[in-house]
Design a protein around this motif. Sequence first.
Motif, mmCIF file in Angstrom:
data_model
loop_
_atom_site.group_PDB
_atom_site.id
_atom_site.type_symbol
_atom_site.label_atom_id
_atom_site.label_comp_id
_atom_site.label_asym_id
_atom_site.label_seq_id
_atom_site.Cartn_x
_atom_site.Cartn_y
_atom_site.Cartn_z
ATOM 1 N N LEU A 11 42.448 35.021 53.597
ATOM 2 C CA LEU A 11 43.133 36.322 53.262
ATOM 3 C C LEU A 11 44.414 35.837 51.998
ATOM 4 O O LEU A 11 44.460 36.606 51.064
ATOM 5 C CB LEU A 11 43.732 36.965 54.195
ATOM 6 C CG LEU A 11 44.612 38.399 54.045
ATOM 7 C CD1 LEU A 11 43.651 39.368 53.661
ATOM 8 C CD2 LEU A 11 45.428 38.781 55.487
ATOM 9 N N ASN A 12 45.281 34.750 52.387
ATOM 10 C CA ASN A 12 46.179 34.466 51.507
ATOM 11 C C ASN A 12 45.684 33.895 50.348
ATOM 12 O O ASN A 12 46.321 34.161 49.189
ATOM 13 C CB ASN A 12 46.886 33.194 52.206
ATOM 14 C CG ASN A 12 47.673 33.567 53.573
ATOM 15 O OD1 ASN A 12 48.228 34.629 53.591
ATOM 16 N ND2 ASN A 12 47.694 32.990 54.387
ATOM 17 N N ASP A 13 44.455 33.339 50.242
ATOM 18 C CA ASP A 13 43.839 32.643 49.027
ATOM 19 C C ASP A 13 43.427 33.818 48.339
ATOM 20 O O ASP A 13 43.563 34.012 46.930
ATOM 21 C CB ASP A 13 42.647 31.810 49.247
ATOM 22 C CG ASP A 13 43.213 30.501 49.583
ATOM 23 O OD1 ASP A 13 44.551 29.931 49.317
ATOM 24 O OD2 ASP A 13 42.630 29.784 50.357
ATOM 25 N N MET A 14 42.939 34.998 48.677
ATOM 26 C CA MET A 14 42.402 36.353 48.124
ATOM 27 C C MET A 14 43.450 36.919 47.188
ATOM 28 O O MET A 14 43.881 37.002 46.355
ATOM 29 C CB MET A 14 41.616 36.972 49.150
ATOM 30 C CG MET A 14 41.289 38.522 48.366
ATOM 31 S SD MET A 14 41.110 39.758 49.407
ATOM 32 C CE MET A 14 42.533 40.405 50.089
ATOM 33 N N ALA A 15 44.646 36.987 48.104
ATOM 34 C CA ALA A 15 46.002 37.842 47.391
ATOM 35 C C ALA A 15 46.426 36.755 46.284
ATOM 36 O O ALA A 15 46.637 37.417 45.257
ATOM 37 C CB ALA A 15 47.012 37.860 48.648
ATOM 38 N N ILE A 16 46.514 35.673 46.506
ATOM 39 C CA ILE A 16 47.070 34.839 45.431
ATOM 40 C C ILE A 16 46.125 34.789 44.288
ATOM 41 O O ILE A 16 46.316 34.696 43.077
ATOM 42 C CB ILE A 16 47.029 33.261 45.828
ATOM 43 C CG1 ILE A 16 48.297 33.423 46.833
ATOM 44 C CG2 ILE A 16 47.352 32.288 44.951
ATOM 45 C CD1 ILE A 16 48.399 31.789 47.801
ATOM 46 N N GLY A 17 44.626 35.004 44.437
ATOM 47 C CA GLY A 17 43.803 35.133 43.422
ATOM 48 C C GLY A 17 43.946 36.114 42.766
ATOM 49 O O GLY A 17 43.313 36.415 41.421
ATOM 50 N N MET A 18 44.425 37.368 43.055
ATOM 51 C CA MET A 18 44.576 38.438 42.542
ATOM 52 C C MET A 18 46.051 38.972 41.992
ATOM 53 O O MET A 18 46.281 39.876 41.566
ATOM 54 C CB MET A 18 44.227 39.744 43.467
ATOM 55 C CG MET A 18 42.876 39.896 44.055
ATOM 56 S SD MET A 18 42.855 41.292 45.309
ATOM 57 C CE MET A 18 41.277 41.431 45.669
ATOM 58 N N ASP A 19 46.607 37.585 41.751
ATOM 59 C CA ASP A 19 47.999 37.453 41.175
ATOM 60 C C ASP A 19 49.213 38.118 41.987
ATOM 61 O O ASP A 19 50.038 38.571 41.769
ATOM 62 C CB ASP A 19 48.021 38.347 39.773
ATOM 63 C CG ASP A 19 47.859 37.369 38.643
ATOM 64 O OD1 ASP A 19 47.925 36.142 38.960
ATOM 65 O OD2 ASP A 19 47.507 37.899 37.514
ATOM 66 N N GLY A 20 48.757 38.246 43.486
ATOM 67 C CA GLY A 20 49.563 38.543 44.479
ATOM 68 C C GLY A 20 50.349 37.558 45.165
ATOM 69 O O GLY A 20 50.445 36.386 44.595
ATOM 70 N N ALA A 26 49.911 39.154 63.331
ATOM 71 C CA ALA A 26 50.068 40.051 62.194
ATOM 72 C C ALA A 26 50.405 38.967 60.859
ATOM 73 O O ALA A 26 51.539 38.510 60.982
ATOM 74 C CB ALA A 26 51.421 41.070 62.538
ATOM 75 N N THR A 27 49.635 39.194 60.019
ATOM 76 C CA THR A 27 49.835 38.521 58.898
ATOM 77 C C THR A 27 49.791 39.463 57.678
ATOM 78 O O THR A 27 49.131 40.484 57.805
ATOM 79 C CB THR A 27 48.774 37.384 58.699
ATOM 80 O OG1 THR A 27 48.972 36.437 57.513
ATOM 81 C CG2 THR A 27 47.495 38.155 58.313
ATOM 82 N N ASP A 28 50.568 39.103 56.737
ATOM 83 C CA ASP A 28 50.531 40.078 55.454
ATOM 84 C C ASP A 28 50.350 39.478 54.234
ATOM 85 O O ASP A 28 50.584 38.435 53.974
ATOM 86 C CB ASP A 28 51.998 40.973 55.420
ATOM 87 C CG ASP A 28 53.261 39.898 54.714
ATOM 88 O OD1 ASP A 28 53.702 40.521 53.989
ATOM 89 O OD2 ASP A 28 53.485 38.895 55.122
ATOM 90 N N VAL A 29 49.867 40.234 53.267
ATOM 91 C CA VAL A 29 49.953 39.910 51.875
ATOM 92 C C VAL A 29 50.269 41.018 51.019
ATOM 93 O O VAL A 29 50.401 42.178 51.720
ATOM 94 C CB VAL A 29 48.486 39.314 51.441
ATOM 95 C CG1 VAL A 29 48.205 38.086 52.290
ATOM 96 C CG2 VAL A 29 47.414 40.556 51.670
ATOM 97 N N CYS A 30 50.575 40.779 49.701
ATOM 98 C CA CYS A 30 50.908 41.946 48.910
ATOM 99 C C CYS A 30 50.135 41.509 47.525
ATOM 100 O O CYS A 30 50.273 40.410 46.983
ATOM 101 C CB CYS A 30 52.235 41.860 48.590
ATOM 102 S SG CYS A 30 52.837 43.245 47.701
ATOM 103 N N VAL A 31 49.369 42.558 46.887
ATOM 104 C CA VAL A 31 48.856 42.343 45.579
ATOM 105 C C VAL A 31 49.422 43.534 44.528
ATOM 106 O O VAL A 31 49.982 44.473 44.933
ATOM 107 C CB VAL A 31 47.336 42.552 45.836
ATOM 108 C CG1 VAL A 31 46.661 41.532 46.768
ATOM 109 C CG2 VAL A 31 46.798 43.855 46.405
ATOM 110 N N PRO A 32 49.139 43.412 43.251
ATOM 111 C CA PRO A 32 49.740 44.242 42.271
ATOM 112 C C PRO A 32 48.921 45.792 42.738
ATOM 113 O O PRO A 32 47.588 45.559 43.101
ATOM 114 C CB PRO A 32 48.812 43.761 41.218
ATOM 115 C CG PRO A 32 48.813 42.388 41.035
ATOM 116 C CD PRO A 32 48.483 42.001 42.723
ATOM 117 N N ILE A 33 49.366 46.751 42.538
ATOM 118 C CA ILE A 33 48.681 48.068 43.072
ATOM 119 C C ILE A 33 47.470 48.261 42.640
ATOM 120 O O ILE A 33 46.635 48.973 43.138
ATOM 121 C CB ILE A 33 50.010 49.111 42.927
ATOM 122 C CG1 ILE A 33 49.701 50.534 43.550
ATOM 123 C CG2 ILE A 33 49.738 49.440 41.029
ATOM 124 C CD1 ILE A 33 49.920 50.088 45.169
#
Length: 468
Positions: A410-419, A347-354
């Motif tokens: 996935l981590n890179d994608m979230a960071i790229g979305m200002d997440g 289980a890995t998690d990320v968080c992005v602006p809504i």
Amino acid sequence: MADGGSLTRNAAGIDTALGILKQRFGEQCQTGEAMREQHGHTTTWIENQMPDAVIFARSTQEVSEIVKVCAAHKVPIIAYGTGTSLEGHVNAPAGGICVDLMQMDKVLEVNAGDLDCRVQPGVTREALNTHLRDQGLFFPIDPGANASLGGMTATRASGTNAVRYGTMKDNVLSLEVVMADGKVIRTAQRARKTSAGYDLTRLMVGSEGTLGLITEITLRLQGIPEAISAARCSFPSVEAAAKTVMAVIQYGLPVARIELLDKWLVKALNSYSGLEMPEEPMLLLEFHGSDASVKEQAETFGMLAEEEGGSGYIATATLEERTKLWKARHDAYWAMLALRPGCGAVATDVCVPISRFAEAVAASEAKAAEMDLFAPVVGHAGDGNFHASLLVDMEDADEVARAKDFVSWLNDMAIGMDGTCTGEHGIGQGKRPYLVRELGAETIAVMGAIKRALDPDNIMNPGKILPS
């Protein structure tokens, strides 16, 4: 994936300290292999790295004594609660002493009039809420697992209620902490706000045991709502469900919980928990407030869901039905394992602006399919946080390699979305490579300066959070 970094084992110091600690703590100090392996437990693919001993502490004074001995001989110290962390937080990459805090499990004080309480770190969230129930109070942070409050504080935990009640950083008023030299500090008083000096409480919340060992926590409490209603609604796609979440938040609807499940999660919960929900992407919700406000919230959500093709909307205020629904949600990890018997779940998690949530979830689904991976999605959708839980054949080297590549993507994608690379799991060992990418070298240098100032010998949970 990351390991503990290039840490050197201080064998002589460990042997000397262990001799002193065995004599002082007797049966409280355990060195059996099974016990040590359990306390190096990690629910990910990071290698289990056992401590040299486990000491079951019973008081702040005992924790202080342990730390002073370890500090004198430069021996690593790792705090342990229920072992539910997911990124290798409790591993001992350079050996050392694991301090098990679960026998420090007393609710020390409840101030009902001030809506706060003081607890030891081994109290679990379920035990606290059982203790509070007769006083009409509850503690709202619910990460799913029955984690210890010390561990939840150390990892800045979140969970299903975060959209309304915030995370641990919003609900901790003060801490008692044993620092790296064994001295005991208290970070604040019980007042609801303060401008008195540096905010050491927030510094310690989320520090993952790398700056000190938390031995008492003062927490904000909430009154049990007059009315509670749970609901579920199916959608034609995960993207449609995610767009509904965005609409709910942007509309300002004060939902207490709003959880996203893809069709595989729904299928797993039906089988595991004996439910009969439509096997389509779904939102699970909970509304808190007065009878009138809960009814209004439910009706407004129904309107917003309909605009994105929502169907089968069912709301219930019955305690039995609510309990059954959320029990199933909390069992999602075990339910998922049954979808692919013999495989492990990562289980890995990320968080992005809504505003990017629907895009991120859709991209995650597409990428998993492209890489021929099975990665059911579940998320604390109300704050842009979601989990892609990979079911991986750990004996298949190629599949494991693809899974690792997916996590990195996935981590890179979230960071790229200002997440962020982690909305609630924390950094531990597993997320260390992404912290510099997210925050930048200059910010990490400031963190390193704080670490060196408070723990100059790097004995407090070394090999976690900061790069080598």
